[in-house]
Design an enzyme around this catalytic site. Structure first.
Site, short mmCIF file in Angstrom:
data_model
loop_
_atom_site.label_atom_id
_atom_site.label_comp_id
_atom_site.label_asym_id
_atom_site.label_seq_id
_atom_site.Cartn_x
_atom_site.Cartn_y
_atom_site.Cartn_z
N CYS A 57 0.82 -1.21 0.00
CA CYS A 57 0.00 0.00 0.00
C CYS A 57 0.86 1.26 0.00
O CYS A 57 1.51 1.58 1.00
CB CYS A 57 -0.92 -0.04 1.23
SG CYS A 57 -1.78 1.49 1.58
N CYS B 137 -0.03 3.93 2.59
CA CYS B 137 0.36 3.46 3.93
C CYS B 137 1.82 3.82 4.20
O CYS B 137 2.17 4.24 5.31
CB CYS B 137 0.19 1.95 4.04
SG CYS B 137 -1.51 1.37 3.84
#
Length: 114
Positions: free
Chosen positions: A31, A34
């Protein structure tokens, strides 16, 4: 104190039974957003250490907690107070916005549920 990692097995002890509010960052290695917020969370773990603990959980390795708390997109941050989800924020934000959200959520009541 830096962020620490938890697992499905230790989630209850690390988060639900913690002695102070806990911000849980639901993330995954693949991600991008993230990874963008990770340094901000590390800094906030230091800045807010006396008020909140920041814990990360990899949703790929630990599917139970994200399922239980309805995590559908990542990054998702859930602030737990007294073992209960008190506020939820989905998506990457600048450090200043995360800090404001955490501080607002710490002082707000249950009306701040997303």
């Amino acid at each position: 104190m830096a962020t620490k990692a938890t697992t499905d097995a230790s989630f209850s002890a690390d988060v639900l039974e913690a002695g102070k509010p806990v911000l849980v960052d639901f993330w995954a290695e693949w991600c991008g957003p993230c990874k963008i917020i990770a340094p901000a969370l590390e800094e906030l773990a230091e800045e807010l250490a006396d008020r909140v603990e920041i814990i990360k959980i990899d949703i790929d390795e630990n599917p139970d907690a994200p399922t239980k708390y309805g995590v559908r997109g990542i990054p998702t941050m859930i602030l737990f107070k007294d073992g209960q989800p008190a506020a939820t924020q989905v998506g990457a934000m600048p450090k200043s916005a995360i800090k404001q959200w955490v501080e607002r959520s710490l002082t707000a009541g249950a009306s701040n549920l997303a």
